[in-house]
Design a protein around this motif. Structure first.
Motif, PDB file in Angstrom:
ATOM      1  N   ASP A  98       8.483   2.510   1.085  1.00 22.34           N
ATOM      2  CA  ASP A  98       7.195   3.062   0.655  1.00 22.34           C
ATOM      3  C   ASP A  98       7.445   4.089  -0.445  1.00 22.34           C
ATOM      4  N   TYR A 154      -6.472   3.358   3.099  1.00 26.04           N
ATOM      5  CA  TYR A 154      -7.342   2.178   3.215  1.00 26.04           C
ATOM      6  C   TYR A 154      -8.810   2.539   2.955  1.00 26.04           C
ATOM      7  N   THR A 157       2.495  -7.268   2.378  1.00 21.17           N
ATOM      8  CA  THR A 157       1.259  -6.544   2.659  1.00 21.17           C
ATOM      9  C   THR A 157       0.567  -7.124   3.882  1.00 21.17           C
ATOM     10  N   THR A 158      -0.199  -6.273   4.555  1.00 17.69           N
ATOM     11  CA  THR A 158      -0.964  -6.688   5.730  1.00 17.69           C
ATOM     12  C   THR A 158      -2.339  -7.154   5.256  1.00 17.69           C
ATOM     13  N   THR A 173       0.829  -1.217   0.000  1.00 14.92           N
ATOM     14  CA  THR A 173       0.000   0.000   0.000  1.00 14.92           C
ATOM     15  C   THR A 173       0.860   1.262   0.000  1.00 14.92           C
TER      16      THR A 173
END
Ligand code: IMP
Ligand code: ZN
Length: 360
Positions: free
Chosen positions: A298, A81, A113-114, A29
């Protein structure tokens, strides 16, 4: 001899972009570019003009003060999100992230990724993971298998023990579906959480043969003796950041030759380190013999591609082209994807080196 002399010359962006690179520390993300987020935002706004989220090109403008450890983590929970809430936007953003790593010369990627369910929709953690894996598989095929891609599932420090164990279960469930899940990570706001909560989860991961990478000593508050002792007891294969590491832990890390994921721009821009690039702890770790993998962390937030990270390392630590080839080789040592993948990457680097030394 000729090739030796040429490879001593100073680095430039053309060299670092074409250098076949290994990216091991990238959060999905956080890797989405502001432009891709803007495209998704525009589409959402078209469907629902009352949507209240601001334009990502404004929110994530690099002209503003950079995100720091206090403003960075809420960016995900309260903003990105909420923007990426459909299967189509997960797909669009994942494919765009893969494409930009590929275009930057990454030839082996472990993306992390989570797992996340999207509230108010049918998107469960399973659907989220399988959507990401499908994109990886599609991209892998369409790139003619040119970029190997693996997934790491992240446990967030704010997770409870059960949620962390569930992430490990998901990694086991999905490890051989589509592109493989090779490991688990511990990430999230380092000012939060008690890492001893995750003992059972990481023991389960280890038992299942999954690799382990941990965000380690990012800020002073997450560098206490208790925390670092607990984290090393989980037998990690790699460590991310390793900023505030006291000498005795440093000795242990060096003795075990753990792979180190170092992210220069993220650390400097988020003010996790002092003294700018020249004072980054890359300089210290580089002398220890631990294999190092430069990573972007990131790129969507900090705006520095992996080839730029190699360039920055070259410029601020007086590295030659030969040194950067060596650095790229040291990242191969840290890969979770197995020996065949390592051999493939070594070959790519050898071919690249030969090509460079043959060119005028
Ligand atoms: P995702 O896991 O693909 O949703 O990527 C975003 C998540 O990565 C954030 O919510 C953070 O938990 C984590 N993350 C990104 N950068 C960092 C970092 O520098 N330190 C710790 N966690 C991070
Ligand atoms: Zn990270």
């Amino acid at each position: 001899m000729g090739s030796h002399i040429k490879s001593q010359s100073s680095v430039d962006s053309n060299f670092t972009r074409h250098l076949p690179k290994v990216e091991l520390h990238a959060h999905l993300t956080g890797s989405i570019s502001p432009q891709t987020l803007h495209d998704i935002w525009l589409e959402r706004k078209g469907q629902d003009p009352s949507m209240e989220l601001d334009d990502p090109l404004k929110v994530m403008s690099t002209e503003k003060e950079h995100f720091n450890v206090f403003t960075f983590f809420p960016l995900f929970d309260t903003y990105i999100y909420n923007l990426i809430t459909s299967v189509s936007s997960i797909r669009q953003s994942t494919l765009a992230v893969l494409q930009s790593f590929y275009a930057d010369g990454v030839r082996y990627l472990e993306l992390r990724t989570t797992p996340r369910a999207v509230p108010g929709t049918s998107i469960s953690k399973q659907i989220y993971i399988s959507t990401v894996l499908d994109c990886m598989d599609e991209f892998f095929q369409s790139s003619g298998n040119d970029m190997s891609i693996y997934l790491i599932l992240s446990i967030d420090r704010k997770n409870a023990a059960e949620e962390a164990a569930q992430t490990v279960d998901l990694a086991i469930e999905f490890r051989n579906q589509g592109r493989p899940v090779v490991g688990v990570d511990l990430c999230g706001n380092p000012a939060r959480g008690d890492v001893s909560t995750f003992r059972v989860a990481f023991a389960k991961a280890k038992d299942a043969g999954l690799k382990i990478t941990l965000h380690f000593a990012e800020i002073p508050a997450s560098s206490t003796e208790d925390e670092l002792r607990a984290l090393l007891s989980y037998q990690p294969d790699r460590l991310g950041h390793v900023i505030h590491v006291p000498p005795k832990f440093k000795e242990e890390i060096v003795e075990k030759k753990l792979g180190l994921e170092l992210c220069l721009s993220c650390n400097v821009l988020a003010k996790l380190t002092e003294g700018g690039f020249a004072e980054h702890h890359f300089g210290e770790w580089q002398k220890t013999g631990c294999p190092i993998a430069l990573g972007t962390d990131d790129v969507g937030v900090f705006g520095s591609s992996l080839s730029n990270e190699y360039l920055l390392a070259g410029q601020h630590f007086s590295l030659t082209k030969a040194d950067l080839l060596g650095l790229s080789r040291s990242a191969i040592e840290c890969m979770f994807g197995g020996n065949e993948e390592k051999d493939k990457m070594y070959k790519l680097l050898n071919d690249f080196q030969e090509l460079k030394s043959a060119s005028p």
